[in-house]
Design a protein around this motif. Structure first.
Motif, short mmCIF file in Angstrom:
data_model
loop_
_atom_site.label_atom_id
_atom_site.label_comp_id
_atom_site.label_asym_id
_atom_site.label_seq_id
_atom_site.Cartn_x
_atom_site.Cartn_y
_atom_site.Cartn_z
N ALA A 136 44.94 32.28 30.05
CA ALA A 136 44.61 33.31 31.03
C ALA A 136 43.38 32.91 31.84
O ALA A 136 42.46 32.24 31.35
CB ALA A 136 44.36 34.63 30.33
N VAL A 137 43.36 33.37 33.09
CA VAL A 137 42.18 33.24 33.94
C VAL A 137 41.49 34.60 33.96
O VAL A 137 42.09 35.60 34.34
CB VAL A 137 42.57 32.83 35.38
CG1 VAL A 137 41.33 32.76 36.26
CG2 VAL A 137 43.30 31.49 35.38
N ILE A 149 46.05 37.01 34.56
CA ILE A 149 44.72 37.21 35.13
C ILE A 149 44.15 38.49 34.54
O ILE A 149 44.84 39.50 34.47
CB ILE A 149 44.77 37.32 36.67
CG1 ILE A 149 45.30 36.03 37.29
CG2 ILE A 149 43.38 37.64 37.22
CD1 ILE A 149 45.44 36.10 38.80
N ALA A 150 42.90 38.43 34.11
CA ALA A 150 42.25 39.61 33.54
C ALA A 150 40.89 39.83 34.19
O ALA A 150 40.22 38.89 34.62
CB ALA A 150 42.08 39.46 32.03
N ALA A 167 40.11 30.03 31.23
CA ALA A 167 38.92 29.89 32.07
C ALA A 167 38.33 31.28 32.31
O ALA A 167 39.06 32.26 32.46
CB ALA A 167 39.26 29.24 33.40
N PHE A 168 36.99 31.34 32.32
CA PHE A 168 36.28 32.57 32.68
C PHE A 168 35.35 32.26 33.83
O PHE A 168 34.52 31.35 33.76
CB PHE A 168 35.49 33.11 31.49
CG PHE A 168 34.63 34.31 31.84
CD1 PHE A 168 35.22 35.48 32.28
CD2 PHE A 168 33.25 34.27 31.75
CE1 PHE A 168 34.46 36.60 32.60
CE2 PHE A 168 32.47 35.37 32.07
CZ PHE A 168 33.08 36.55 32.50
N VAL A 169 35.49 33.02 34.92
CA VAL A 169 34.66 32.83 36.11
C VAL A 169 33.96 34.15 36.41
O VAL A 169 34.60 35.17 36.65
CB VAL A 169 35.51 32.41 37.33
CG1 VAL A 169 34.61 32.23 38.56
CG2 VAL A 169 36.27 31.12 37.03
N GLU A 170 32.64 34.13 36.38
CA GLU A 170 31.85 35.34 36.62
C GLU A 170 31.15 35.25 37.97
O GLU A 170 30.42 34.29 38.23
CB GLU A 170 30.81 35.53 35.51
CG GLU A 170 29.96 36.78 35.68
CD GLU A 170 29.00 37.03 34.51
OE1 GLU A 170 28.33 38.08 34.52
OE2 GLU A 170 28.94 36.18 33.60
N LEU A 179 43.22 28.64 40.56
CA LEU A 179 43.37 28.44 39.11
C LEU A 179 44.67 29.02 38.57
O LEU A 179 45.29 28.41 37.65
CB LEU A 179 42.19 29.08 38.38
CG LEU A 179 40.81 28.49 38.64
CD1 LEU A 179 39.75 29.28 37.90
CD2 LEU A 179 40.74 27.02 38.23
N ALA A 180 45.08 30.17 39.06
CA ALA A 180 46.22 30.88 38.46
C ALA A 180 47.51 30.78 39.28
O ALA A 180 48.57 31.16 38.77
CB ALA A 180 45.88 32.36 38.28
#
Length: 420
Positions: free
Chosen positions: A77-78, A120-121, A189-192, A417-418
């Motif tokens: 998940a992205v 996607i979350a 991946a986690f994008v903040e 990314l997704a």
């Protein structure tokens, strides 16, 4: 543009809805502390945004909120998002900008008719600032196993209320808190996205002869940082009758430590701040018996940080010895240097920049949930320009065009990314 899952509110509408929650009429700052009424209102706002878009809403064991496009149980998940809580009298942008921008970026993907092949979350991590219980990033630390359930249950606020009591009072079962490795294993991946807490991007613009505009930056690293509690034990006495030479005044030793922190940090290119203090018995006409001061310190590398804190402690102890004051130091939290995963960082830079106009890549001294998760999953950060550099203050700001540029940039990243 309507979609089969429903169109959410615009960035402006979401921002306007969230803006009044937890705002102090007296200061204009925000008091959105963990597991309080303001926090509950922020959580209700998040859930409403998720449900208005037809997203799968989820509250995890640690009180973090999730909104899913795609299968919540899917792999790779992205994830994007940030936090909604605040420091005492904090600004509007620190945390909420990342959450609002995440929903708006998802709206943008739908407007583009993008077709994600990965879940996607959007996440709202609980108690990121640590304003109530004294420890930052509680929600993400619990999830990543960097804070044990026993340690979390022992946390107390200034009124003696435990974290567990506060969670239970807010309707969340504290018996379930703890590591969540299965959830982390599903995140690819986690994008903040976050407002820049400093003015590095603005400084790049002012220093550019070509008039280059830099509304967005990519994080390279987070400086190592920590919090230390200094206890200065003296002797209570009468302020109007006790001779100067007879005093054991911990306030003087505390003051010396504050000055030492500034001196040692400036000399080392580090940062050191005593930003919180408590005094006993806290009477105008009384010499204090105990002063507690909390030190926040950060540096570009861990050795420099350790040296600066050790020098501040040594200066306090030496001054205390001369004044009959006992000094005790307790490290309450520490986060080592975070180097964001280079492959993901470089992917973001490639998506958002060109050879002729590369996106700035810069470090930060501020801690974030992305830094906590970096030990478990690939993480990255986007910064939105802060024209003044002011943060953790009601004066914190970002201009509308830059915020909307952040939404577009985050949508570009999520698509890259997704939706390959």
């Amino acid at each position: 543009m309507p979609t089969p899952l429903g169109k959410g509110a615009s960035f402006h509408e979401m921002w306007a809805d969230l803006l009044p929650i937890g705002r102090s009429a007296a200061t204009g700052g925000y008091r959105r502390y963990a597991w309080t009424g303001a926090d509950a209102d922020c959580r209700a706002w998040f859930q409403a945004q998720a449900e208005s878009r037809g997203l799968a809403y989820e509250l995890d064991r640690n009180g973090n909120q999730w909104a899913w496009l795609g299968d919540p149980a899917g792999d790779n998940a992205v994830v994007t998002g940030s936090h909604l809580d605040s420091v005492p009298d904090g600004g509007a942008f620190d945390g909420p900008l990342g959450v609002v921008s995440s929903f708006a970026a998802l709206d943008e993907l739908r407007a583009r008719r993008a077709a994600p092949t990965r879940p996607i979350a959007i996440v709202n991590f609980g108690d990121e600032e640590g304003a109530r219980f004294g420890l930052a990033c509680v929600g993400s630390r619990l999830t990543a196993g960097q804070l044990t359930a026993a340690q979390a249950h022992a946390l107390r606020d200034a009124d003696g209320v435990t974290l567990a009591q506060a969670m239970e009072d807010a309707g969340h079962d504290p018996s379930a808190i703890g590591p969540d490795p299965e959830r982390l294993a599903r995140i690819g991946a986690f994008v903040e996205l976050h407002v820049e807490q400093g003015r590095a991007l603005a400084a790049l613009d002012s220093g550019s002869a070509a008039g280059i505009n830099h509304p967005i930056g990519v994080a390279s690293a987070i400086w190592p940082h920590g919090r230390w509690r200094f206890d200065f034990h003296g002797e209570a006495n009468h302020a109007g009758t006790t001779r100067i030479e007879d005093r054991r005044d911990p306030m003087l030793t505390y003051a010396a430590a504050v000055l030492a922190a500034r001196e040692k940090a400036a000399r080392s290119g580090a940062l050191a701040t005593f930003g919180k203090v408590s005094v006993e018995p806290n009477g105008v006409n009384a010499i204090a018996s105990l002063v507690r001061g909390w030190l926040d310190s950060r540096a570009a590398d861990e050795q420099t940080l350790a040296t600066v804190v050790a020098e501040i402690e040594r200066a306090a102890v030496e001054r205390g010895a001369r004044e009959g004051v006992d000094v005790r130091v307790t490290r309450e939290s520490f986060t080592p240097v975070v180097e964001f995963e280079h492959g993901l960082r470089d992917k973001l830079a490639a998506l958002l920049g060109t050879d002729s106009a590369p996106v700035p890549v810069l470090p930060t001294g501020a801690g974030h949930d992305a830094g906590i998760l970096s030990a478990s999953v690939p993480t990255a950060m986007l910064f939105v320009r802060n024209p003044t550099g002011v943060s953790h203050s009601p004066a914190e700001t970002a201009v509308e065009d830059d915020c909307l540029a952040g939404v577009t940039a985050l949508a570009d990243v999520l698509e890259g990314l997704a939706c390959p």
